[in-house]
Design an enzyme around this catalytic site. Structure first.
Site, short mmCIF file in Angstrom:
data_model
loop_
_atom_site.label_atom_id
_atom_site.label_comp_id
_atom_site.label_asym_id
_atom_site.label_seq_id
_atom_site.Cartn_x
_atom_site.Cartn_y
_atom_site.Cartn_z
N ARG A 262 0.85 -1.19 0.00
CA ARG A 262 0.00 0.00 0.00
C ARG A 262 0.89 1.24 0.00
NH1 ARG A 262 -3.53 -2.67 -1.60
NH2 ARG A 262 -5.60 -3.05 -0.71
N GLU B 124 -3.58 7.13 -4.85
CA GLU B 124 -3.66 6.71 -6.25
C GLU B 124 -5.10 6.87 -6.76
OE1 GLU B 124 -2.04 2.71 -5.31
OE2 GLU B 124 -3.94 1.93 -6.05
N HIS C 98 -0.88 -0.12 -10.10
CA HIS C 98 -1.58 -1.08 -9.22
C HIS C 98 -2.07 -2.31 -10.01
CE1 HIS C 98 -3.82 -1.32 -5.12
NE2 HIS C 98 -3.51 -2.53 -5.56
C1 DGY Z 1 -5.86 -6.03 -2.88
O1 DGY Z 1 -6.60 -6.99 -3.15
O2 DGY Z 1 -5.80 -5.53 -1.77
C2 DGY Z 1 -4.96 -5.56 -3.96
O3 DGY Z 1 -4.35 -4.37 -3.66
C3 DGY Z 1 -5.67 -5.48 -5.28
O4 DGY Z 1 -4.68 -5.68 -6.26
#
Ligand code: DGY
Length: 323
Positions: A241, A270, A288
């Site tokens: 993250r 983002e 992402h």
């Molecule tokens: C999640 O599932 O938390 C991811 O960041 C999506 O790619």
């Protein structure tokens, strides 16, 4: 005649096979615009629904959870991460929250390796030279980068994804170091070196790969102080993250040359990332994409539906998260 199927608000379009199962088993309302709903829109459309199927782009903070109609009895997230939901506020309302663990481990670990290789091998600058037509000729000293074989990979957060990254990185000849809340047992460690503190891990990492969850404890854990502990010329990659990293500190460490390169798939705020990232030659950047394969996004959708199915059949959803 009222529908016997549970009524769901689905905040984003989902892969076709997932939507087909949704429509078979639920009275589902989709989001035709397929953009991120405003909180007011989400709350208005949730009226009369039994559950929500949301994504990480939907920020369900305490205020929004408090304003959800009382008909909403479950929130299933199409994601493994659940930092976008205030789980404590949901628990106070006895509102179960579910996520989709396991099924995106390999896809995300693949992207972490792509970032490690892309950052270490100067792929962003190389691609720019092709695109801008500035590649003059092959030169013994041209665009030199760094081998990853023989280097130490520090894994911050050795859960499912961290361990999957370690498995891949070993094949590339890296030695594995890690920091985790709990030391793993020897069979999971596979020879990886445990560091009791994140600070110790930073000092032992030629490449640092971030895999911890975003929590109040890990937010901005990668900051000016901790980046300074990395050896000069280290690489930082992040598939977890964005808010675990202090952008200001990361960018200035890259500009000063303390860091050789970075590889990012996730960002604070983002998709409105810090614009300075776009100007940095040694930043290998993806939007992402961690879980973005057809197979994985299908599996995530089915896993979210399994959780909803369990709940509406009166069973405990297998992926219920707790604060
Ligand atoms: C999640 O599932 O938390 C991811 O960041 C999506 O790619």
């Amino acid at each position: 005649m009222p529908s016997a199927k549970p009524r769901l608000l689905v905040t984003r379009r989902l892969p076709p096979d997932v939507e087909a199962r949704l429509l078979r088993d639920y009275d589902a309302e989709f989001n035709p615009a397929n953009g991120v709903m405003t909180p007011d829109d989400l709350i208005a459309r949730a009226r009369g629904k039994d559950g929500l199927l949301v994504t990480p782009a939907d920020r369900l903070n305490a205020d929004i959870i408090g304003r959800l109609p009382s008909s909403i009895r479950i929130v299933a997230s199409f994601s493994v991460g659940y930092d976008h939901v205030d789980v404590k506020a949901a628990e106070a309302r006895r509102l179960p929250i579910t996520n989709t663990p396991d099924v995106l481990t390999d896809a995300t670990a693949d992207i972490a390796l792509l970032l490690i290789l892309g950052a270490a091998r100067g792929a962003a600058a190389g691609m720019a030279a092709i695109r801008d037509n500035t590649w003059k000729n092959w030169a013994p000293t041209g665009m030199l980068s760094m081998d990853i074989a023989g280097k130490r990979l520090g894994i911050l957060g050795m859960g499912r994804i961290g361990q999957a990254v370690a498995r891949r990185a070993r094949v590339f000849g890296m030695t594995i170091h890690y920091h985790n809340r709990k030391k793993l047992d020897a069979s999971a460690e596979q020879g990886a070196v445990f560091h009791a503190t994140a600070e110790d891990l930073f000092g032992a990492s030629d490449v640092l790969s971030i895999h911890c969850a975003s929590t109040p404890e890990t937010r901005r854990l990668v900051n000016a102080k901790t980046i300074a502990l990395l050896p000069k010329g280290a690489i930082v990659v992040n598939t977890a993250r964005g808010d675990i990293v202090d952008d200001e500190a990361l960018i200035s460490a890259l500009q000063s040359g303390h860091l050789r390169a970075i590889g990012l798939d996730v960002y604070t705020n983002e998709p409105n990332i810090d614009p300075r990232y776009r100007t940095l030659e040694n930043a290998f950047l993806l939007p992402h994409l961690g879980s973005a394969t057809v197979e994985t996004r299908n599996a995530m959708g089915f896993r979210a539906l399994d959780n909803l199915d369990d709940f509406f059949a009166g069973r405990e959803p297998r992926d219920r998260v707790r604060s």
